[in-house]
Write a protein that holds these residues in place. Sequence first.
Motif, PDB file in Angstrom:
ATOM      1  N   ALA A  73       0.829  -1.219   0.000  1.00 46.32           N
ATOM      2  CA  ALA A  73       0.000   0.000   0.000  1.00 46.32           C
ATOM      3  C   ALA A  73       0.855   1.258   0.000  1.00 46.32           C
ATOM      4  O   ALA A  73       0.405   2.317  -0.440  1.00 46.32           O
ATOM      5  CB  ALA A  73      -0.931  -0.010   1.208  1.00 46.32           C
ATOM      6  N   TRP A  85      -1.859  -1.996  -3.790  1.00 49.39           N
ATOM      7  CA  TRP A  85      -3.030  -2.897  -3.822  1.00 49.39           C
ATOM      8  C   TRP A  85      -4.311  -2.165  -3.468  1.00 49.39           C
ATOM      9  O   TRP A  85      -5.396  -2.519  -3.948  1.00 49.39           O
ATOM     10  CB  TRP A  85      -2.814  -4.104  -2.911  1.00 49.39           C
ATOM     11  N   ILE A 119      -1.871  15.654  -1.470  1.00 51.48           N
ATOM     12  CA  ILE A 119      -2.808  14.682  -0.884  1.00 51.48           C
ATOM     13  C   ILE A 119      -2.265  13.260  -0.910  1.00 51.48           C
ATOM     14  O   ILE A 119      -2.375  12.525   0.064  1.00 51.48           O
ATOM     15  CB  ILE A 119      -4.160  14.714  -1.640  1.00 51.48           C
ATOM     16  N   PHE A 120      -1.697  12.855  -2.056  1.00 55.27           N
ATOM     17  CA  PHE A 120      -1.338  11.452  -2.252  1.00 55.27           C
ATOM     18  C   PHE A 120       0.176  11.228  -2.217  1.00 55.27           C
ATOM     19  O   PHE A 120       0.934  12.104  -2.629  1.00 55.27           O
ATOM     20  CB  PHE A 120      -1.886  10.940  -3.596  1.00 55.27           C
ATOM     21  N   PHE A 161      -6.771   6.336  -7.122  1.00 56.39           N
ATOM     22  CA  PHE A 161      -7.380   6.933  -5.922  1.00 56.39           C
ATOM     23  C   PHE A 161      -8.354   8.060  -6.309  1.00 56.39           C
ATOM     24  O   PHE A 161      -9.433   8.193  -5.732  1.00 56.39           O
ATOM     25  CB  PHE A 161      -6.299   7.501  -4.996  1.00 56.39           C
ATOM     26  N   ILE A 213      -7.086   9.401   5.146  1.00 53.98           N
ATOM     27  CA  ILE A 213      -8.201   8.680   4.522  1.00 53.98           C
ATOM     28  C   ILE A 213      -8.039   8.616   3.000  1.00 53.98           C
ATOM     29  O   ILE A 213      -8.078   7.551   2.403  1.00 53.98           O
ATOM     30  CB  ILE A 213      -9.548   9.358   4.879  1.00 53.98           C
ATOM     31  N   ASP A 244      -5.514   9.002   1.031  1.00 51.29           N
ATOM     32  CA  ASP A 244      -4.316   8.314   0.539  1.00 51.29           C
ATOM     33  C   ASP A 244      -4.253   6.861   1.024  1.00 51.29           C
ATOM     34  O   ASP A 244      -3.252   6.176   0.813  1.00 51.29           O
ATOM     35  CB  ASP A 244      -3.067   9.083   1.001  1.00 51.29           C
ATOM     36  N   PHE A 245      -5.296   6.409   1.683  1.00 49.47           N
ATOM     37  CA  PHE A 245      -5.368   5.035   2.208  1.00 49.47           C
ATOM     38  C   PHE A 245      -4.186   4.719   3.121  1.00 49.47           C
ATOM     39  O   PHE A 245      -3.668   3.608   3.114  1.00 49.47           O
ATOM     40  CB  PHE A 245      -5.421   4.012   1.063  1.00 49.47           C
ATOM     41  N   ARG A 246      -3.757   5.708   3.916  1.00 49.42           N
ATOM     42  CA  ARG A 246      -2.584   5.453   4.774  1.00 49.42           C
ATOM     43  C   ARG A 246      -2.905   4.476   5.898  1.00 49.42           C
ATOM     44  O   ARG A 246      -2.010   3.866   6.460  1.00 49.42           O
ATOM     45  CB  ARG A 246      -2.050   6.783   5.328  1.00 49.42           C
ATOM     46  N   TRP A 247      -4.203   4.330   6.197  1.00 46.52           N
ATOM     47  CA  TRP A 247      -4.618   3.336   7.200  1.00 46.52           C
ATOM     48  C   TRP A 247      -4.252   1.924   6.765  1.00 46.52           C
ATOM     49  O   TRP A 247      -4.109   1.031   7.577  1.00 46.52           O
ATOM     50  CB  TRP A 247      -6.134   3.424   7.455  1.00 46.52           C
ATOM     51  N   ALA A 248      -4.048   1.740   5.441  1.00 40.60           N
ATOM     52  CA  ALA A 248      -3.758   0.393   4.932  1.00 40.60           C
ATOM     53  C   ALA A 248      -2.258   0.112   4.838  1.00 40.60           C
ATOM     54  O   ALA A 248      -1.872  -1.009   4.507  1.00 40.60           O
ATOM     55  CB  ALA A 248      -4.391   0.215   3.559  1.00 40.60           C
ATOM     56  N   HIS A 249      -1.447   1.119   5.119  1.00 37.72           N
ATOM     57  CA  HIS A 249      -0.003   0.937   4.951  1.00 37.72           C
ATOM     58  C   HIS A 249       0.567  -0.152   5.867  1.00 37.72           C
ATOM     59  O   HIS A 249       1.583  -0.760   5.544  1.00 37.72           O
ATOM     60  CB  HIS A 249       0.736   2.262   5.180  1.00 37.72           C
ATOM     61  N   LEU A 258      -1.048  -2.896   6.749  1.00 39.10           N
ATOM     62  CA  LEU A 258      -1.609  -4.224   6.466  1.00 39.10           C
ATOM     63  C   LEU A 258      -0.640  -5.026   5.589  1.00 39.10           C
ATOM     64  O   LEU A 258      -0.004  -4.479   4.687  1.00 39.10           O
ATOM     65  CB  LEU A 258      -2.959  -4.096   5.748  1.00 39.10           C
ATOM     66  N   LEU A 269       0.588  -7.996   2.822  1.00 40.86           N
ATOM     67  CA  LEU A 269       0.095  -8.373   1.498  1.00 40.86           C
ATOM     68  C   LEU A 269      -0.806  -9.610   1.573  1.00 40.86           C
ATOM     69  O   LEU A 269      -1.667  -9.807   0.716  1.00 40.86           O
ATOM     70  CB  LEU A 269       1.268  -8.620   0.542  1.00 40.86           C
ATOM     71  N   ALA A 316      -4.075  -8.253   2.156  1.00 41.95           N
ATOM     72  CA  ALA A 316      -4.564  -7.686   0.892  1.00 41.95           C
ATOM     73  C   ALA A 316      -5.134  -8.792   0.011  1.00 41.95           C
ATOM     74  O   ALA A 316      -6.209  -8.647  -0.584  1.00 41.95           O
ATOM     75  CB  ALA A 316      -3.420  -6.985   0.168  1.00 41.95           C
TER      76      ALA A 316
END
Lengths: 512, 73
Positions: free
Chosen positions: A229, A237, A451-452, A460, B5, B7-12, B14, B16, B19
Amino acid sequence: MQLLWIDYLIVAVYFVGIVILGLYLSRYIKESSDYFLAGRILPFWAIGMSIVVSDIGALDMLGVAGQGYRYGIAVANFDWIGSFPAMILAAFIFVPFYWRSGAYTIPEFLGRRYNLSVRTAQSVIWILFIMFDLGVVFYGLGLLFQSLMGWDYWTAVLISAAVIGLYTFTGGLTAVVLTDVVQLVLMFVGGFAIVALGLWEVGGWNALVEKVTALGPGYERHFDLFLPADTATPYPWTGILFGLGLVMSTAYFVGNQTIIQRTLSAKNEWHAKASMLFAAGFKAFIPVLVVTPGLIALALYGTGIEDGDTVMPMLIKKLLPPGMAGLMFVAFMAAMMSSLDSMLNSISTLWAKDIYQQFLNTQASDTDLLRVGRLFMLTALIFGVATSRISELFDGMYVYVQTLLSFFQGPTLALLLLGIFWKRCTPWAGFWGLLFGVATAGAMSFFADRIFSIEDPFLFVSFWSFVFTLVSLVGVSYVTTPKPDKQLHGLVYGLVMADSDMQQALRERANG
Amino acid sequence: MVEYILDFRWAHDLSLSTARLFFMAYFVLITIFGLSMSKEYVFRGAEDRALWRDLRLWVIVIMTVQVSLYLYF
C-alpha cells in the motif's frame, strides 16, 4: 528492419481485404440503426471479440508493454481484476437495461433517466475525450510505422486514416465489428509470436524471472500482482482493489460508449449478456500479449530504456526474422485500427443522436442522421490526424489517458448506479452530481502532490470522485423534486423489467 | 486526517496476505452474485436452453481463472 517482398504483400493484402470487407458490408446499410447499431442482428461471439479488440489498441500494445517494463506484472491487474468482475456486473445488471431500453448511447440512457442537461454534459465529455484519444492512437500508429518500417510519419498516418475512414464510413458498426473479429485473430497470432520468440531468446519463463529479479532491489516485485500500500508506483493494492476493481473497471465496462455500443447491437438479450462474458474469457490472455513483452525487454536490454513506449518496437526489430515482419506489422496495425474504427463509430453516434438530433435539427429524418453521423465521423478522423503530434509532448501515453478517464469515470458510474437502483434520485441531482464529481476529480489531480503519496494517483482519484459523487447525488436528491414513477418505467430497477413492457412504457413517454 | 483517509494510509500497515484476502473476498462475492441469477433471467432471449448457454457456468469458468491467477502471482 529489412523487409522482404512477402512483408509488403502481407500488408497490402490486409489493407485491401479490410477495405473490401467494409465496402461489401455497406450494402446492408439502409437506415441509421443499421449504421450505428448494425441493425441489432449481431451474435455474441462477434460482439465479444470486438469488445476485446476495441479495448486493447495502440495504448495497450505500446503503453502497457512500457508500463510492464517499468512496474512489472502488477500492470496485468488492468486486464484481470480490471475486467472480470466488472464484465460480470455489466452482463447481468447494466447491459440488459440498456439493450431493452433501445437506446443508442449511454448519454441517451442517462438523459431518459435524468434530464437533457445530463445527457448533453455526458455527450460533450465523451466527444471531447474520444477526439483527444484519436490523436493519441494515431500518434502511436505513426510511431510504430516509423520505428518498424522506416516510413515517414505523415505518410503512414494518412494511408491508415484513409483505409480506416473508408470502411468505417461505408460499413458502419457491422463493418467495424466484423473487421474487429479478423483483427483479433491477427493480433493474437502476432502477439503470441513475439512472446514465444522473446521467451525463447531469454531462455524460458524461469530464466525471465531470474534475470529480471537479479536486476536489483527495485525489480524484486516485478512478478507480484500485489504491491504494498505504501509503494511509490501508481499501483498499490489499495488503488488496484478500490480504484480499479470497484470503480474504474466497472465504470469502463458499464459506461464506456465504445464498449456498450457493441452490446446494443446484439440480436437479443441473451446475446447481449453473453457477449460481455465471452469477451472476459479473451481478456485473461491479454496480459500475456502486452505485459510479458515489457518483462522480456527488461531481461534483454536491462534498465537503460528511458521511454517505455519504445519497448515493443525494439523487441519486434530484434526478435523477428525477415519475412515475419509483415505479419507482425499487420497484427499491430490491426490493434490500432480496431481502436480507431470503434472510436469513430461511437463519436458519430454520439454527435448524431445526442447533439444534432437534440439541438441542431430536432425534426431530423433517419436519412439526415445517417448523413450527419458519417460526416462527423470524417470530421473526427481529420481532427485526430491533425492533432496526433500533440501526444509527443507527453511521456507514458497510457497513464496520461487513464488520468483523463479518471476525471469522469467515477462520477458516471455513480450516476448510472443510483439512476438504476434508486428511483428517488432526481434529474438535477444527476446534473450537479456529475459536475461536482468531475470538479472534485480535477481538484484532487491538481493537488495530488499534497494529498497522495503515490506516483500518478489516478486510481485513488477515480475512487474518491465516485464516493463524493454518490454523496452529492443523495444530498441534492433530498432537496430537489424527483421524477414521477410513470416517467421512470423501464429505467429504474423494479419499475418494469420485461422487454415488451419496457418498450411500451418508453413509447408512451415519448408520445407524451 | 484528510490525507490519512484519501491516501489510504490506514492500509499501509496491512500485510500483502491481508490484501490477498480482501481480493479473494471480492472475487467470491462477484461469483456468488453471478450464480444467484435465476435460470429464467440467465436464459432470457436464448434460442434454446442448452447447458452451454447457461451463463452461470460461464461465470464459474471466468472466476476460477481469476482466482487461480491471483493465488499464483
